[in-house]
Design an enzyme around this catalytic site. Structure first.
Site, PDB file in Angstrom:
ATOM      1  CD  GLN A  87      -2.424   1.472   2.657  1.00 59.39           C
ATOM      2  OE1 GLN A  87      -2.583   0.514   3.417  1.00 59.39           O
ATOM      3  NE2 GLN A  87      -2.772   2.703   2.977  1.00 59.39           N
ATOM      4  CG  HIS A 164      -3.679  -0.642   8.505  1.00 54.07           C
ATOM      5  ND1 HIS A 164      -3.588  -0.115   7.229  1.00 54.07           N
ATOM      6  CD2 HIS A 164      -2.954  -1.802   8.482  1.00 54.07           C
ATOM      7  CE1 HIS A 164      -2.851  -0.918   6.484  1.00 54.07           C
ATOM      8  NE2 HIS A 164      -2.470  -1.949   7.208  1.00 54.07           N
TER       9      HIS A 164
END
Length: 227
Positions: A87, A164
């Site tokens: 990511q 997250h």
């Protein structure tokens, strides 16, 4: 590095998102309201992935650094078709977790569209190149941004997001943790179609046990859609 609006852990919004990306309506995202055996029994079957949302804390970062060194030294091998990506886009963790959940379950039908195009385009790329490809994918960016605005909270308020998303999947009998902030897929031991829900719940419990004073954990699952 670009920044997206964070996705909310809203099963209705996330289900709408995966359907917009081309996933068959026979699959959806649902809440996991508890991690004990009797509560897990209420989750619609089959369950293809768990998605865990948690705060990025000092404890998580310390564990991540220690784990990185351990896995790096172990030089673990993974299935050739395990789809793993890094990511690199701020607040894209929800989309990355959904991609990990869907790409590693071949029996989840994905029709022509943004997700199928992305998976085909990145099939032979490295995890890092996949992360860069997502950042540059204008169609994916547009779909994420549109759905991120549909949550119940004001997305503009989340200037500093500390939560997250990660995905837990069963890949060829091994339970994998797929976290775009980590350099490698993380193995959590053997699993099966029959034991995956319980095994994934145990991994979620491990995350919670490392931060016992923290209550901001949310667990979702990719499951068969409810009638």
């Amino acid at each position: 590095m670009s920044t997206w609006t964070p996705l909310e852990s809203n099963p209705e919004v996330l289900s709408k998102y995966i359907h917009k990306l081309g996933v068959s309506p026979s699959w959806s995202v649902t809440d996991v309201i508890g991690l004990e055996e009797e509560t897990l029994a209420w989750i619609p079957r089959p369950v293809k992935a768990f998605i865990l949302l948690f705060p990025i804390s000092e404890t998580y970062e310390k564990h991540r650094a220690e784990e990185h060194e351990r896995v790096k030294l172990a030089d673990e091998q993974h299935p050739g078709d395990l789809f793993y990506m890094r990511q690199f886009t701020h607040n894209a963790c929800g989309t990355v977790a959904l991609i990990h959940s869907l790409a590693n379950n071949k029996d989840v039908a994905i029709e022509s569209g943004v997700l199928k195009n992305f998976l085909e385009k990145t099939a032979s790329l490295s995890p890092e190149e996949r992360g860069q490809a997502l950042e540059q994918d204008k169609d994916f960016t547009a779909d994420h941004q549109a759905l991120a605005q549909e949550g119940q909270t004001n997305a503009a308020d989340h200037e500093h997001v500390i939560h997250h998303f990660i995905s837990l999947v069963n890949k060829e009998g091994t339970l994998y943790e797929l976290d775009g902030r980590k350099s490698f897929p993380i193995k959590h031991g053997p699993t099966s179609d029959e034991t995956f829900v319980k095994d994934a719940a145990n991994v979620c419990k491990e995350f919670m046990a490392r931060d016992p004073s923290e209550v901001r954990f949310t667990v979702l699952a990719l499951t068969a859609a409810q009638d």
